[in-house]
Scaffold this motif. Structure first.
Motif, mmCIF file in Angstrom:
data_model
loop_
_atom_site.group_PDB
_atom_site.id
_atom_site.type_symbol
_atom_site.label_atom_id
_atom_site.label_comp_id
_atom_site.label_asym_id
_atom_site.label_seq_id
_atom_site.Cartn_x
_atom_site.Cartn_y
_atom_site.Cartn_z
ATOM 1 N N ALA A 25 0.806 -1.232 0.000
ATOM 2 C CA ALA A 25 0.000 0.000 0.000
ATOM 3 C C ALA A 25 0.838 1.281 0.000
ATOM 4 C CB ALA A 25 -0.977 -0.008 1.165
ATOM 5 N N PRO A 26 1.887 1.396 0.809
ATOM 6 C CA PRO A 26 2.653 2.650 0.781
ATOM 7 C C PRO A 26 3.327 2.941 -0.566
ATOM 8 C CG PRO A 26 3.138 1.421 2.771
ATOM 9 C CD PRO A 26 2.324 0.527 1.899
ATOM 10 N N PHE A 27 3.577 1.916 -1.358
ATOM 11 C CA PHE A 27 4.203 2.115 -2.659
ATOM 12 C C PHE A 27 3.166 2.375 -3.750
ATOM 13 C CE2 PHE A 27 6.982 -0.773 -0.253
ATOM 14 C CZ PHE A 27 8.082 0.058 -0.155
ATOM 15 N N ALA A 28 1.935 1.929 -3.541
ATOM 16 C CA ALA A 28 0.891 2.058 -4.557
ATOM 17 C C ALA A 28 0.066 3.329 -4.387
ATOM 18 C CB ALA A 28 -0.020 0.839 -4.507
ATOM 19 N N VAL A 29 -0.056 3.827 -3.171
ATOM 20 C CA VAL A 29 -0.898 4.987 -2.877
ATOM 21 C C VAL A 29 -0.049 5.981 -2.095
ATOM 22 C CG1 VAL A 29 -3.067 5.719 -1.825
ATOM 23 C CG2 VAL A 29 -2.859 3.410 -2.693
ATOM 24 N N THR A 32 -1.888 10.082 3.235
ATOM 25 C CA THR A 32 -2.655 9.563 4.365
ATOM 26 C C THR A 32 -3.400 8.284 4.008
ATOM 27 O OG1 THR A 32 -2.952 11.832 5.073
ATOM 28 C CG2 THR A 32 -4.353 10.198 6.091
ATOM 29 N N GLN A 33 -3.854 8.186 2.776
ATOM 30 C CA GLN A 33 -4.591 6.993 2.360
ATOM 31 C C GLN A 33 -3.699 5.751 2.435
ATOM 32 O OE1 GLN A 33 -6.274 7.198 -1.544
ATOM 33 N NE2 GLN A 33 -7.536 5.368 -1.250
ATOM 34 N N ALA A 34 -2.438 5.882 2.110
ATOM 35 C CA ALA A 34 -1.505 4.753 2.191
ATOM 36 C C ALA A 34 -1.318 4.311 3.636
ATOM 37 C CB ALA A 34 -0.168 5.130 1.581
ATOM 38 N N VAL A 35 -1.170 5.283 4.524
ATOM 39 C CA VAL A 35 -0.985 4.953 5.944
ATOM 40 C C VAL A 35 -2.235 4.284 6.500
ATOM 41 C CG1 VAL A 35 -0.599 5.929 8.231
ATOM 42 C CG2 VAL A 35 0.676 6.806 6.270
ATOM 43 N N ALA A 36 -3.402 4.823 6.178
ATOM 44 C CA ALA A 36 -4.656 4.249 6.673
ATOM 45 C C ALA A 36 -4.884 2.844 6.124
ATOM 46 C CB ALA A 36 -5.821 5.156 6.307
ATOM 47 N N THR A 37 -4.596 2.652 4.844
ATOM 48 C CA THR A 37 -4.766 1.325 4.231
ATOM 49 C C THR A 37 -3.812 0.315 4.854
ATOM 50 O OG1 THR A 37 -5.451 2.331 2.147
ATOM 51 C CG2 THR A 37 -4.716 0.050 2.055
ATOM 52 N N ALA A 38 -2.562 0.699 4.991
ATOM 53 C CA ALA A 38 -1.568 -0.204 5.575
ATOM 54 C C ALA A 38 -1.928 -0.547 7.024
ATOM 55 C CB ALA A 38 -0.182 0.412 5.500
ATOM 56 N N ALA A 39 -2.367 0.444 7.778
ATOM 57 C CA ALA A 39 -2.724 0.191 9.176
ATOM 58 C C ALA A 39 -3.951 -0.711 9.275
ATOM 59 C CB ALA A 39 -2.979 1.512 9.891
#
Length: 62
Positions: A25-29, A32-39
């Protein structure tokens, strides 16, 4: 529904799929959206992992 979600194949799928999404997720988005998705995906993956460990403990001792 509880029986289905606590079966070993479903727990393994949830664990591995959500772990992979949390890692990518952090590489694709961005942002904040990457952090929220990963979490979020990480929490689901950890929950499935705990379910697998709990099931393993029951099988070993019982």
């Amino acid at each position: 529904m509880k029986t289905l979600l606590s079966s070993r194949p479903v727990l393994w799928f949830l664990f591995l799929f959500n772990l992979a999404v949390a890692a990518v997720a952090p590489f694709a988005v961005d942002g904040t959206q990457a952090v929220a998705t990963a979490a979020g995906m990480g929490v689901v993956s950890l929950g499935a992992g705990v379910g697998l460990l709990r099931d393993r403990g029951k099988r070993v001792s019982g």
